[in-house]
Scaffold this active site. Structure first.
Site, PDB file in Angstrom:
ATOM      1  N   ASP A  91      -5.678   6.278  10.145  1.00  0.00           N
ATOM      2  CA  ASP A  91      -7.123   6.574   9.910  1.00  0.00           C
ATOM      3  C   ASP A  91      -6.839   4.936   9.202  1.00  0.00           C
ATOM      4  O   ASP A  91      -7.934   4.458   8.566  1.00  0.00           O
ATOM      5  CB  ASP A  91      -7.823   7.388   9.624  1.00  0.00           C
ATOM      6  CG  ASP A  91      -7.242   8.240   8.161  1.00  0.00           C
ATOM      7  OD1 ASP A  91      -6.304   7.219   7.184  1.00  0.00           O
ATOM      8  OD2 ASP A  91      -7.759   8.727   8.465  1.00  0.00           O
ATOM      9  N   GLU A 113      -2.528  11.954  15.801  1.00  0.00           N
ATOM     10  CA  GLU A 113      -3.491  11.366  14.309  1.00  0.00           C
ATOM     11  C   GLU A 113      -4.647  11.533  15.133  1.00  0.00           C
ATOM     12  O   GLU A 113      -5.811  10.868  14.283  1.00  0.00           O
ATOM     13  CB  GLU A 113      -3.034  12.160  12.959  1.00  0.00           C
ATOM     14  CG  GLU A 113      -3.485  12.809  11.866  1.00  0.00           C
ATOM     15  CD  GLU A 113      -2.885  12.700  10.605  1.00  0.00           C
ATOM     16  OE1 GLU A 113      -3.517  11.805  10.073  1.00  0.00           O
ATOM     17  OE2 GLU A 113      -2.709  13.131   9.919  1.00  0.00           O
ATOM     18  N   GLU A 127     -11.829   5.411   5.959  1.00  0.00           N
ATOM     19  CA  GLU A 127     -11.302   5.986   7.198  1.00  0.00           C
ATOM     20  C   GLU A 127     -12.012   6.395   8.302  1.00  0.00           C
ATOM     21  O   GLU A 127     -11.019   6.586   8.851  1.00  0.00           O
ATOM     22  CB  GLU A 127      -9.882   7.186   6.706  1.00  0.00           C
ATOM     23  CG  GLU A 127      -8.730   6.630   5.850  1.00  0.00           C
ATOM     24  CD  GLU A 127      -9.642   6.459   3.719  1.00  0.00           C
ATOM     25  OE1 GLU A 127     -10.706   6.009   3.845  1.00  0.00           O
ATOM     26  OE2 GLU A 127      -8.746   6.089   3.435  1.00  0.00           O
ATOM     27  N   HIS A 202      -5.970   8.386  -5.043  1.00  0.00           N
ATOM     28  CA  HIS A 202      -6.047   7.688  -5.023  1.00  0.00           C
ATOM     29  C   HIS A 202      -7.646   7.114  -4.121  1.00  0.00           C
ATOM     30  O   HIS A 202      -7.691   6.147  -3.950  1.00  0.00           O
ATOM     31  CB  HIS A 202      -5.517   6.879  -3.831  1.00  0.00           C
ATOM     32  CG  HIS A 202      -5.318   7.187  -2.748  1.00  0.00           C
ATOM     33  ND1 HIS A 202      -6.118   7.070  -1.436  1.00  0.00           N
ATOM     34  CD2 HIS A 202      -4.320   8.843  -1.958  1.00  0.00           C
ATOM     35  CE1 HIS A 202      -5.406   8.094  -0.013  1.00  0.00           C
ATOM     36  NE2 HIS A 202      -4.992   8.701  -0.605  1.00  0.00           N
ATOM     37  N   ARG A 204     -10.820   5.824  -2.301  1.00  0.00           N
ATOM     38  CA  ARG A 204     -11.496   4.957  -2.908  1.00  0.00           C
ATOM     39  C   ARG A 204     -13.150   5.291  -3.051  1.00  0.00           C
ATOM     40  O   ARG A 204     -13.723   5.006  -4.666  1.00  0.00           O
ATOM     41  CB  ARG A 204     -12.073   3.605  -1.411  1.00  0.00           C
ATOM     42  CG  ARG A 204     -11.364   2.479  -1.115  1.00  0.00           C
ATOM     43  CD  ARG A 204     -11.511   1.754  -0.032  1.00  0.00           C
ATOM     44  NE  ARG A 204     -11.169   0.300  -0.614  1.00  0.00           N
ATOM     45  CZ  ARG A 204      -9.847   0.108  -0.473  1.00  0.00           C
ATOM     46  NH1 ARG A 204      -8.826   1.511  -0.009  1.00  0.00           N
ATOM     47  NH2 ARG A 204      -8.762  -0.933  -0.301  1.00  0.00           N
ATOM     48  N   HIS A 235      -0.453   6.908  -7.374  1.00  0.00           N
ATOM     49  CA  HIS A 235      -0.469   5.796  -6.574  1.00  0.00           C
ATOM     50  C   HIS A 235      -0.485   4.348  -7.392  1.00  0.00           C
ATOM     51  O   HIS A 235      -1.398   4.099  -8.259  1.00  0.00           O
ATOM     52  CB  HIS A 235      -2.442   6.188  -6.712  1.00  0.00           C
ATOM     53  CG  HIS A 235      -1.995   5.184  -4.656  1.00  0.00           C
ATOM     54  ND1 HIS A 235      -1.937   3.706  -4.517  1.00  0.00           N
ATOM     55  CD2 HIS A 235      -2.327   5.718  -3.508  1.00  0.00           C
ATOM     56  CE1 HIS A 235      -1.966   3.244  -3.381  1.00  0.00           C
ATOM     57  NE2 HIS A 235      -1.843   4.289  -2.892  1.00  0.00           N
TER      58      HIS A 235
END
Ligand code: UD1
Ligand code: UDP
Length: 370
Positions: A91, A113, A127, A202, A204, A235
């Site tokens: 994604d 996936e 995503e 991580h 957003r 990250h």
């Protein structure tokens, strides 16, 4: 095969390995390098040598520039290689833009996936939309679970184009976790006699205030429990790194470290007491290792472990994170309830299943063309 970030590379590595065993298939690996160092760590571990590297990553890149970079970069490669199929994973923006590029060249797309959904356009962002749009463009859908298959069916995806294969992350995990793993000097300073909280963030939608609330809850927990240490491989995204360092840097029993290679990382997960994360992939790995997970998100596209009771959604509410973690640190029965190893995501043979389908598809397609 096209991928660009750390998790895509981890989850595509088993597929690359299986495909390379098939003599009649010429596998071309393209990395967009939407991630650079974190991608390279995985390429090294699984000995993957890309045929093309778009080397796209820029400091503080935005979604528009990644999308345009992948779309333009893939155009030239697709026109030169003329593949019978493009395979993408998951994604990310690489996933969606590479699928779109394949569609523009009328090349069929296989989506590994496939079918994960929250049904919330902005959570996780971007995503949910990346995977939904990739699903519209894809011709073969490799769903990791029955739930993912049901999601695809509910969007009128043709039944015969969906295969439930398990998640390839379990293939990678089983190959990499080793009892009694020796960390060498990588985790020097971590006292494994203490209980380890493994932390990553991580997403957003958690940037800014969400992350601050998460980190404050961690500070409160470490102050309260003298036998607890936080190991936090941070990250590389500067937006994450800056807040983490500002709030947690230099604190006692906090280990803010560079992203770990996959091998020490999953073995560290195996040696941890509790996982707190907003990661997608770690929600699949930790339940297989019998590690409870507090998911630092309001939504999840991975309901299977939630239903099995080994992960809990706690969002970014400071009090909730603190209290749920405290419960697991103080109540052995609650901990044991969550620490049962369950494996709703696969048996380690997902890549083999995917490659079997690809062989049949490619023979049928080439047969129809000749
Ligand atoms: C990306 C994916 C996300 C996935 C995550 C896995 C998108 C939009 N986001 O998010 O779905 O869950 O990867 O980690 O596709 N950086 C480095 N070195 C690296 C990697 C990143 O310096 O090896 C820094 C760069 O400054 C880069 C920034 O991180 O600009 C953000 O990278 P990006 O891929 O845009 O977003 P992620 O948050 O990593
Ligand atoms: N991971 C890793 N090193 C680290 C942190 C995570 O190898 O320091 C692995 C982890 O085991 C999982 C994947 O990276 O397989 C998850 O990546 P991330 O959380 O960045 O992305 P997501 O799964 O949320 O898309």
């Amino acid at each position: 095969m096209v991928f660009g970030t750390r998790p895509e590379a981890i989850k595509m590595a088993p597929v690359v390995k299986e495909l390379k065993k098939v003599k009649d298939i010429d596998t071309v690996v393209v990395v967009t390098a939407q991630h650079r160092e974190m991608l390279d760590q995985v390429l090294r571990l699984f000995a993957i040598k890309p045929d093309y590297d778009l080397n796209l990553m820029e400091e503080q890149q935005d979604l528009h520039s990644i999308t345009a970079g992948v779309l333009n970069g893939m155009k030239d490669i697709l026109q030169k290689e003329k593949p019978n199929m493009v395979i993408v994973h998951g994604d990310t923006t690489t996933t969606f833009a590479a699928s779109l590029a394949a569609f523009y060249e009328k090349v069929p797309v296989g989506h590994v996936e496939a079918g994960l959904r929250t049904r919330n356009k902005y959570s996780p962002f971007p995503e949910e939309m990346n995977r939904t749009l990739t699903g519209r463009l894809a011709d073969l859908h490799f769903a990791p679970t029955d739930t993912a298959r049901e999601n695809l069916l509910s969007e009128s995806t043709a039944r015969l184009k969906i295969w439930v294969t398990g998640n390839t992350v379990i293939d990678a995990l089983l190959e990499t976790v080793k009892p009694g793993y020796d960390f060498g000097a990588v985790l020097d300073g971590v006292n494994f006699d203490n209980r380890i909280l493994l932390v990553t963030t991580h997403r957003r939608e958690n940037w800014g205030s969400g992350m601050k609330r998460i980190y404050q809850a961690l500070i409160d927990l470490v102050e309260e429990f003298s036998d607890v240490e936080v190991v936090f491989p941070v990250h590389r995204n500067p937006t994450v790194k800056d807040i983490a360092e500002e709030m947690l840097g230099g604190r006692e029993r906090f280990h803010l470290i560079e992203p770990l290679d996959y091998e020490p990382f999953v073995n560290l997960m195996n040696a941890s007491y509790l996982v707190l994360t907003d990661s997608g992939g770690m929600q699949e790995e930790a339940p297989s290792l019998g590690k409870p997970v507090l998911v630092l998100r309001d939504t999840t596209e991975r309901p299977e472990a939630l239903q099995a009771g080994t992960v809990k959604l706690v969002g970014t509410n400071q009090k909730k994170i603190y209290e749920e973690a405290k419960l697991l640190l103080t109540d052995a029965r609650e901990y044991e309830k969550m620490a049962r190893a369950v494996n709703p995501y696969g048996d380690g043979k997902a890549a083999q299943r995917i490659v079997r389908v690809l062989i049949d598809f490619l023979y049928a397609r080439i047969g129809a063309q000749s």
